[in-house]
Design a protein around this motif. Structure first.
Motif, PDB file in Angstrom:
ATOM      1  N   LYS A  36     -80.424  52.958  17.444  1.00  0.00           N
ATOM      2  CA  LYS A  36     -80.683  53.095  16.007  1.00  0.00           C
ATOM      3  C   LYS A  36     -79.732  52.202  15.204  1.00  0.00           C
ATOM      4  O   LYS A  36     -78.828  51.579  15.775  1.00  0.00           O
ATOM      5  CB  LYS A  36     -80.593  54.558  15.582  1.00  0.00           C
ATOM      6  CG  LYS A  36     -79.224  55.147  15.531  1.00  0.00           C
ATOM      7  CD  LYS A  36     -79.346  56.561  14.937  1.00  0.00           C
ATOM      8  CE  LYS A  36     -77.968  57.188  14.803  1.00  0.00           C
ATOM      9  NZ  LYS A  36     -78.033  58.578  14.347  1.00  0.00           N
ATOM     10  N   SER A  37     -79.970  52.155  13.924  1.00  0.00           N
ATOM     11  CA  SER A  37     -79.182  51.305  13.048  1.00  0.00           C
ATOM     12  C   SER A  37     -77.691  51.605  13.215  1.00  0.00           C
ATOM     13  O   SER A  37     -77.287  52.762  13.207  1.00  0.00           O
ATOM     14  CB  SER A  37     -79.627  51.558  11.606  1.00  0.00           C
ATOM     15  OG  SER A  37     -78.927  50.704  10.748  1.00  0.00           O
ATOM     16  N   GLY A  38     -76.916  50.544  13.401  1.00  0.00           N
ATOM     17  CA  GLY A  38     -75.466  50.716  13.528  1.00  0.00           C
ATOM     18  C   GLY A  38     -74.993  50.914  14.959  1.00  0.00           C
ATOM     19  O   GLY A  38     -73.791  51.015  15.218  1.00  0.00           O
ATOM     20  N   ALA A  39     -75.928  50.920  15.915  1.00  0.00           N
ATOM     21  CA  ALA A  39     -75.551  51.175  17.313  1.00  0.00           C
ATOM     22  C   ALA A  39     -74.746  50.029  17.917  1.00  0.00           C
ATOM     23  O   ALA A  39     -74.051  50.200  18.918  1.00  0.00           O
ATOM     24  CB  ALA A  39     -76.800  51.445  18.153  1.00  0.00           C
ATOM     25  N   GLY A  40     -74.879  48.837  17.332  1.00  0.00           N
ATOM     26  CA  GLY A  40     -74.120  47.693  17.835  1.00  0.00           C
ATOM     27  C   GLY A  40     -74.980  46.615  18.484  1.00  0.00           C
ATOM     28  O   GLY A  40     -74.462  45.674  19.093  1.00  0.00           O
ATOM     29  N   LYS A  41     -76.295  46.702  18.300  1.00  0.00           N
ATOM     30  CA  LYS A  41     -77.216  45.759  18.949  1.00  0.00           C
ATOM     31  C   LYS A  41     -76.981  44.315  18.489  1.00  0.00           C
ATOM     32  O   LYS A  41     -76.880  43.404  19.308  1.00  0.00           O
ATOM     33  CB  LYS A  41     -78.680  46.149  18.661  1.00  0.00           C
ATOM     34  CG  LYS A  41     -79.027  47.578  18.999  1.00  0.00           C
ATOM     35  CD  LYS A  41     -80.484  47.899  18.692  1.00  0.00           C
ATOM     36  CE  LYS A  41     -80.857  47.815  17.223  1.00  0.00           C
ATOM     37  NZ  LYS A  41     -80.179  48.777  16.346  1.00  0.00           N
ATOM     38  N   SER A  42     -76.928  44.131  17.170  1.00  0.00           N
ATOM     39  CA  SER A  42     -76.740  42.763  16.654  1.00  0.00           C
ATOM     40  C   SER A  42     -75.370  42.227  17.050  1.00  0.00           C
ATOM     41  O   SER A  42     -75.240  41.058  17.431  1.00  0.00           O
ATOM     42  CB  SER A  42     -76.853  42.726  15.128  1.00  0.00           C
ATOM     43  OG  SER A  42     -78.133  43.133  14.729  1.00  0.00           O
ATOM     44  N   THR A  43     -74.380  43.077  16.967  1.00  0.00           N
ATOM     45  CA  THR A  43     -73.032  42.646  17.345  1.00  0.00           C
ATOM     46  C   THR A  43     -73.024  42.176  18.792  1.00  0.00           C
ATOM     47  O   THR A  43     -72.437  41.136  19.118  1.00  0.00           O
ATOM     48  CB  THR A  43     -72.030  43.810  17.148  1.00  0.00           C
ATOM     49  OG1 THR A  43     -72.092  44.249  15.786  1.00  0.00           O
ATOM     50  CG2 THR A  43     -70.610  43.387  17.484  1.00  0.00           C
ATOM     51  N   LEU A  44     -73.699  42.915  19.652  1.00  0.00           N
ATOM     52  CA  LEU A  44     -73.752  42.544  21.069  1.00  0.00           C
ATOM     53  C   LEU A  44     -74.381  41.156  21.248  1.00  0.00           C
ATOM     54  O   LEU A  44     -73.804  40.268  21.889  1.00  0.00           O
ATOM     55  CB  LEU A  44     -74.558  43.596  21.853  1.00  0.00           C
ATOM     56  CG  LEU A  44     -74.695  43.326  23.352  1.00  0.00           C
ATOM     57  CD1 LEU A  44     -73.369  43.573  24.050  1.00  0.00           C
ATOM     58  CD2 LEU A  44     -75.765  44.203  23.983  1.00  0.00           C
TER      59      LEU A  44
HETATM   60  N1  LIG Z   1     -69.304  42.008   9.471  1.00  0.00           N
HETATM   61  C1  LIG Z   1     -69.061  43.326   9.645  1.00  0.00           C
HETATM   62  N2  LIG Z   1     -67.948  43.899   9.139  1.00  0.00           N
HETATM   63  C2  LIG Z   1     -67.676  45.210   9.327  1.00  0.00           C
HETATM   64  N3  LIG Z   1     -68.487  46.045  10.022  1.00  0.00           N
HETATM   65  C3  LIG Z   1     -69.614  45.533  10.532  1.00  0.00           C
HETATM   66  C4  LIG Z   1     -69.960  44.152  10.386  1.00  0.00           C
HETATM   67  N4  LIG Z   1     -71.148  43.932  11.006  1.00  0.00           N
HETATM   68  C5  LIG Z   1     -71.508  45.117  11.531  1.00  0.00           C
HETATM   69  N5  LIG Z   1     -70.602  46.079  11.254  1.00  0.00           N
HETATM   70  C6  LIG Z   1     -70.626  47.492  11.684  1.00  0.00           C
HETATM   71  O1  LIG Z   1     -70.666  47.520  13.095  1.00  0.00           O
HETATM   72  C7  LIG Z   1     -71.533  48.542  13.555  1.00  0.00           C
HETATM   73  C8  LIG Z   1     -72.611  47.928  14.429  1.00  0.00           C
HETATM   74  O2  LIG Z   1     -73.413  47.079  13.610  1.00  0.00           O
HETATM   75  P1  LIG Z   1     -74.626  46.222  14.179  1.00  0.00           P
HETATM   76  O3  LIG Z   1     -75.111  45.386  13.071  1.00  0.00           O
HETATM   77  O4  LIG Z   1     -74.203  45.560  15.426  1.00  0.00           O
HETATM   78  O5  LIG Z   1     -75.675  47.379  14.534  1.00  0.00           O
HETATM   79  P2  LIG Z   1     -77.220  47.265  14.858  1.00  0.00           P
HETATM   80  O6  LIG Z   1     -77.464  48.140  16.036  1.00  0.00           O
HETATM   81  O7  LIG Z   1     -77.632  45.864  14.949  1.00  0.00           O
HETATM   82  O8  LIG Z   1     -77.898  47.952  13.578  1.00  0.00           O
HETATM   83  P3  LIG Z   1     -79.295  47.595  12.830  1.00  0.00           P
HETATM   84  O9  LIG Z   1     -80.378  48.245  13.641  1.00  0.00           O
HETATM   85  O10 LIG Z   1     -79.138  48.247  11.485  1.00  0.00           O
HETATM   86  O11 LIG Z   1     -79.424  46.117  12.763  1.00  0.00           O
HETATM   87  C9  LIG Z   1     -72.057  49.227  12.309  1.00  0.00           C
HETATM   88  O12 LIG Z   1     -71.259  50.355  12.053  1.00  0.00           O
HETATM   89  C10 LIG Z   1     -71.873  48.196  11.232  1.00  0.00           C
HETATM   90  O13 LIG Z   1     -71.700  48.795   9.985  1.00  0.00           O
END
Ligand SMILES: Nc1ncnc2c1ncn2[C@@H]1O[C@H](COP(=O)(O)OP(=O)(O)OP(=O)(O)O)[C@@H](O)[C@H]1O
Ligand SMILES: [Mg+2]
Length: 248
Positions: A36-44
């Motif tokens: 779900k949103s915020g899980a860390g997918k994009s960061t990964l």
């Molecule tokens: N540039 C940033 N600075 C601070 N926190 C961040 C940054 N980018 C992401 N985060 C935080 O890191 C966590 C993981 O974010 P990420 O974008 O990787 O999640 P996600 O699974 O891709 O979510 P989504 O489905 O909403 O795209 C979240 O808590 C987000 O708020």
């Protein structure tokens, strides 16, 4: 072909987005990352080509340690990694053709690109990729005149110009309706099967993930909580992932 060893990411504000993630992805796999949103997918995904700098851990791509590279060698690795985005990242006022050609920039000198000069074979290759994605007739149009699904095809054609070994797709269908989403995921699957390109695709809908994943990795709070087949994603796992916000 891709290995993550205890990769962590803590953003500047203290948010722990990835917590010691270790993964191995084989050449030719089609992997869906669900969460779900915020899980860390994009960061990964962004850590893999270092659009985001991991705080700790190592990443290896084809036995090169990406986390130890810089400058020219980092660019060379990035050249093999195609990216596809939720919002397509096209330049709307430029033609579809020029957007696709920009995927070949790694091979074209900055000077040539500035004067919009691309070699004949690059232009032919751009047209070939557009035709393969069935939007060849749109090559001369402005990118912002296309529908969302068509724009995503342009995004994919642009990624193909890199002749990538792996495609990282960050929620490529999140802005599209269900039917168009499936068309786009079918295209990614075809590229995976026909060209042997490894695909790592973030999705947030369990239903689509189950349908397309050859291998499914589920993330929660920066950690991998499931790694297995699409069918193995039981309602219990989905419940754990989404809790009360479950969408399917
Ligand atoms: N540039 C940033 N600075 C601070 N926190 C961040 C940054 N980018 C992401 N985060 C935080 O890191 C966590 C993981 O974010 P990420 O974008 O990787 O999640 P996600 O699974 O891709 O979510 P989504 O489905 O909403 O795209 C979240 O808590 C987000 O708020
Ligand atoms: Mg995301």
């Amino acid at each position: 072909m891709l290995r993550l060893e205890q990769v962590s990411k803590i953003y500047g504000d203290g948010t722990r987005a990835l917590n010691e993630v270790s993964l191995e992805i084989g050449a030719g796999e089609f992997v869906v990352i669900l969460g779900k949103s915020g899980a860390g997918k994009s960061t990964l995904l962004r850590c893999i080509n270092r659009l985001v700098e991991p705080t700790a851990g190592k990443i290896f791509f084809e036995d090169q340690e990406v986390t130890a590279l810089d400058g020219k060698r980092l660019r060379a690795v990035r050249q093999k990694i195609g990216m596809i985005f939720q919002d397509y990242n096209l330049v709307g006022r430029l033609s579809v053709r020029t957007n696709v050609l920009s995927g070949a920039l790694g091979r074209t000198s900055a000077w040539s690109a500035l004067i919009n000069y691309f070699a004949k074979d690059e232009i032919a290759s751009a047209q070939h990729n557009l035709e393969r994605l069935e939007i060849g007739e749109k090559a001369g149009q402005r990118a912002d005149q296309l529908s969302g699904g068509q724009q995503q095809r342009v995004g994919i054609a642009r990624a193909l110009m890199q002749k990538p070994k792996i495609i990282l797709a960050d929620e490529p269908v999140a802005s599209l309706d269900p039917a168009t989403s499936r068309t786009i995921l079918d295209i990614l699957r075809r590229i995976n099967q026909e060209d042997g390109v490894t695909v790592l695709c973030n999705l947030h809908l369990p239903e689509l993930a189950r349908e397309y994943a050859q291998r499914l990795i589920a993330m929660k709070s920066g950690e991998v909580v499931y790694d297995g087949s699409g069918e193995g994603l039981t309602p219990r796992v989905v419940d754990e992932l989404y809790g009360l916000e479950k969408t399917v």
